[in-house]
Design an enzyme around this catalytic site. Sequence first.
Site, PDB file in Angstrom:
ATOM      1  N   HIS A  97       0.705  -1.250   0.214  1.00 17.12           N
ATOM      2  CA  HIS A  97      -0.107   0.048  -0.010  1.00 17.12           C
ATOM      3  C   HIS A  97       0.963   1.416   0.014  1.00 17.12           C
ATOM      4  O   HIS A  97       1.963   1.416   0.750  1.00 17.12           O
ATOM      5  CB  HIS A  97      -1.062   0.003   1.179  1.00 17.12           C
ATOM      6  CG  HIS A  97      -0.608   0.130   2.432  1.00 17.12           C
ATOM      7  ND1 HIS A  97      -0.380   1.225   3.092  1.00 17.12           N
ATOM      8  CD2 HIS A  97      -0.327  -0.685   3.645  1.00 17.12           C
ATOM      9  CE1 HIS A  97      -0.018   1.287   4.216  1.00 17.12           C
ATOM     10  NE2 HIS A  97       0.347   0.152   4.644  1.00 17.12           N
TER      11      HIS A  97
ATOM     12  N   GLU B 299      -5.222   1.927   1.963  1.00 17.77           N
ATOM     13  CA  GLU B 299      -5.297   0.860   2.914  1.00 17.77           C
ATOM     14  C   GLU B 299      -5.571   1.124   4.295  1.00 17.77           C
ATOM     15  O   GLU B 299      -6.210   0.639   5.000  1.00 17.77           O
ATOM     16  CB  GLU B 299      -3.832   0.230   2.743  1.00 17.77           C
ATOM     17  CG  GLU B 299      -3.898  -1.256   3.538  1.00 17.77           C
ATOM     18  CD  GLU B 299      -3.248  -1.063   4.958  1.00 17.77           C
ATOM     19  OE1 GLU B 299      -3.339  -2.095   5.532  1.00 17.77           O
ATOM     20  OE2 GLU B 299      -2.916  -0.015   5.262  1.00 17.77           O
TER      21      GLU B 299
END
Length: 315
Positions: free
Chosen positions: A131, A177
């Site tokens: 992420h 995320e």
Amino acid sequence: MRSVRFMFDFRKFAYAGVTVALTATLAVTGLTHADAAQAPAPAVAAPPVITATVPMAHLSKLMEFAAASSNTRVIGSAGFTATVSYLQAQLAGLGWTTTVQNFTVRGKKAANVVAEWPYGDAGHVVMAGAHSDSVAAGPGINDDGSGVAALLANAAAITQSNLRPAKRIRFGFWGAEEQGDVGSSYYVSHLAGGEAAKIDAYLNFDMVGNKVENGKAVGWSLYAEGQSNGLNAPFQSYFAAQGITVNPSLDTDDRSDHAAFKNAGVDVTGVSSVRSLNELGACYHKACDNLTDVDQNSMVLASNAIANAVWSLAG
């Protein structure tokens, strides 16, 4: 790695306050397919050794973006926007096919960057991801600039080796995320029919740069899911060759981007430089998650472990 779980189903659009809109841009540079067909494919028995120089240089750039953005790369910030632009430019410059997926979360702009090495069987994909966002409280250099930098180093190694794998290699850099795996969930839910079934493996790299703390050596773990599907094997062989014993069954409680792929029926695993979720580090989700929170030896181990696995799994 996120600390709060959100219930979200893109197919039902049940996540309050989230609107999504897909914008894809395609940028390809380097060899054309015609050029590639005429170029001899080298025989590569093993991946090249990745030194600390490349991943640490990428981490320095991510820190620059955060420093110019109130010490954060959270979605909606200039630091995150700069991160996405950097990813796209780096990957396209290496000859990877890059696609940017733009979406919004609670009115804040976010994006995924998906990059594919345009060789190998597109019906069998080995995918790896990390992420690209941080929390608002800090720059996110370990969480998860470390995973991003390790994947970028691997993208460069694949390009420089002129790799011609049996399977297609695809990397995903997920936005949001920290808001509940929104970017990876968005990607999986927007795959065309049958595309998820073409992903043979998804490998997740969230927090792979932890430094030594209190005189104790950094611990390494593999996700528990990889024990049953065999995906942990290439990682275990790499760490064993380095004389490192790993925890082979980290229970992540689905707190990272592998969860969306797992729920779609894709075989998953991942690597983290912690022994358990109780050892996430003193600077986890804090302003001090900067370059001093990352150990370059950990970055070398993570980058080469990824290379060992991707080379092996992609044939």
